[in-house]
Design a protein around this motif. Structure first.
Motif, PDB file in Angstrom:
ATOM      1  N   SER A 276       0.837  -1.205   0.000  1.00 19.10           N
ATOM      2  CA  SER A 276       0.000   0.000   0.000  1.00 19.10           C
ATOM      3  C   SER A 276       0.871   1.253   0.000  1.00 19.10           C
ATOM      4  N   VAL A 277       2.041   1.175   0.629  1.00 14.76           N
ATOM      5  CA  VAL A 277       2.986   2.300   0.606  1.00 14.76           C
ATOM      6  C   VAL A 277       3.540   2.469  -0.808  1.00 14.76           C
ATOM      7  N   PHE A 278       3.848   1.348  -1.472  1.00 15.29           N
ATOM      8  CA  PHE A 278       4.320   1.388  -2.858  1.00 15.29           C
ATOM      9  C   PHE A 278       3.321   2.139  -3.740  1.00 15.29           C
ATOM     10  N   VAL A 279       2.048   1.767  -3.607  1.00 14.49           N
ATOM     11  CA  VAL A 279       1.006   2.375  -4.439  1.00 14.49           C
ATOM     12  C   VAL A 279       0.877   3.859  -4.130  1.00 14.49           C
ATOM     13  N   ALA A 280       0.919   4.209  -2.854  1.00  9.02           N
ATOM     14  CA  ALA A 280       0.783   5.610  -2.446  1.00  9.02           C
ATOM     15  C   ALA A 280       1.899   6.475  -3.032  1.00  9.02           C
ATOM     16  N   ARG A 281       3.068   5.877  -3.220  1.00  6.58           N
ATOM     17  CA  ARG A 281       4.198   6.621  -3.770  1.00  6.58           C
ATOM     18  C   ARG A 281       4.286   6.517  -5.288  1.00  6.58           C
ATOM     19  N   GLY A 282       3.327   5.839  -5.877  1.00  8.44           N
ATOM     20  CA  GLY A 282       3.278   5.753  -7.330  1.00  8.44           C
ATOM     21  C   GLY A 282       4.219   4.747  -7.938  1.00  8.44           C
ATOM     22  N   TYR A 283       4.685   3.773  -7.126  1.00 12.55           N
ATOM     23  CA  TYR A 283       5.606   2.762  -7.648  1.00 12.55           C
ATOM     24  C   TYR A 283       4.812   1.695  -8.398  1.00 12.55           C
ATOM     25  N   ARG A 284       4.689   1.867  -9.720  1.00 17.76           N
ATOM     26  CA  ARG A 284       3.944   0.882 -10.513  1.00 17.76           C
ATOM     27  C   ARG A 284       4.794   0.311 -11.636  1.00 17.76           C
ATOM     28  N   SER A 285       6.092   0.527 -11.561  1.00 19.63           N
ATOM     29  CA  SER A 285       6.980   0.015 -12.604  1.00 19.63           C
ATOM     30  C   SER A 285       7.151  -1.491 -12.453  1.00 19.63           C
ATOM     31  N   VAL A 286       7.665  -2.109 -13.508  1.00 18.82           N
ATOM     32  CA  VAL A 286       7.905  -3.557 -13.472  1.00 18.82           C
ATOM     33  C   VAL A 286       8.900  -3.933 -12.379  1.00 18.82           C
ATOM     34  N   PRO A 287      10.002  -3.173 -12.184  1.00 20.48           N
ATOM     35  CA  PRO A 287      10.903  -3.515 -11.073  1.00 20.48           C
ATOM     36  C   PRO A 287      10.215  -3.498  -9.709  1.00 20.48           C
ATOM     37  N   SER A 288       9.300  -2.558  -9.486  1.00 21.89           N
ATOM     38  CA  SER A 288       8.598  -2.520  -8.197  1.00 21.89           C
ATOM     39  C   SER A 288       7.655  -3.713  -8.059  1.00 21.89           C
TER      40      SER A 288
END
Length: 201
Positions: A123-135
């Motif tokens: 959920s923290v990833f999503v909040a920070r906009g981390y939607r790349s393939v590496p993430s």
């Protein structure tokens, strides 16, 4: 377990997860607002129920050792509904695991708690906009580590049996693959929805 039977069990469980993801996507397509806490609770119940269903349809990795992908829906719900959804999903699946009983109750509940921790990180990833393939791959790797931790907590005789048969690689790999497929689906679904919104504008 034969490779064919293992693949069938994996695909069957992945199909259940895919059904939950599809239901969630269809509902989200009809919403013109951000998710409310009621929506988040409903998503948590959906994915918690999905994890419970997976517990009831385990595959056999080795003689006497069964596996399921319950940690996959418990982790990916954090990408959709954040900590609220993760907490509800953990409560539903944890309650079912306790109700099922057996010698592995404590270990099963521990895995559910760990997967929910991964959901909170997601959920923290999503909040920070981390939607790349590496993430996506990093998130999947985190969830695969949960399977590795659970395996390290198994009784020594069972753990040795898994290691001797190289089944621990299979167990971690299946959970990584299941999480990666589910997370990539969510990423593509989000991109599709954003593109549709831009086209509409």
């Amino acid at each position: 377990m034969e490779n064919q039977n293992l693949a069938i069990a994996f695909l069957a469980q992945l199909g259940v997860i895919s059904l939950a993801l599809t239901i969630c996507s269809l509902v989200k397509d009809r919403l013109t607002r951000d998710l409310t806490w009621v929506d988040q609770v409903a998503n948590g119940a959906l994915f918690g129920g999905t994890a419970a269903i997976l517990m009831l349809m385990p595959g056999e990795l080795l003689d006497g050792f069964r596996f399921d992908l319950r940690i996959v829906p418990l982790a990916v719900v954090g990408l959709i509904s954040g900590p609220v959804g993760a907490l509800v999903a953990a409560s539903v699946s944890g309650g079912v695991r306790i109700w099922l009983g057996g010698a592995g109750v404590l270990l099963g509940v521990t895995g559910i708690v760990l997967a929910s921790t991964v959901a909170a990180i997601g959920s923290v990833f999503v909040a920070r906009g981390y939607r790349s393939v590496p993430s996506v791959l990093l998130f999947s790797l985190l969830n695969a580590v949960v399977a590795l931790i659970i395996m390290s907590l198994l009784p020594p005789t069972v753990r040795t049996q898994l290691v001797d048969a190289d089944a621990h690689y299979v167990l971690v790999g299946l959970n990584f693959l299941g999480t990666a497929i589910s997370t990539l689906y969510l990423r593509m679904d989000t991109v599709r929805r954003e593109s549709a919104r831009l086209n509409e504008l």
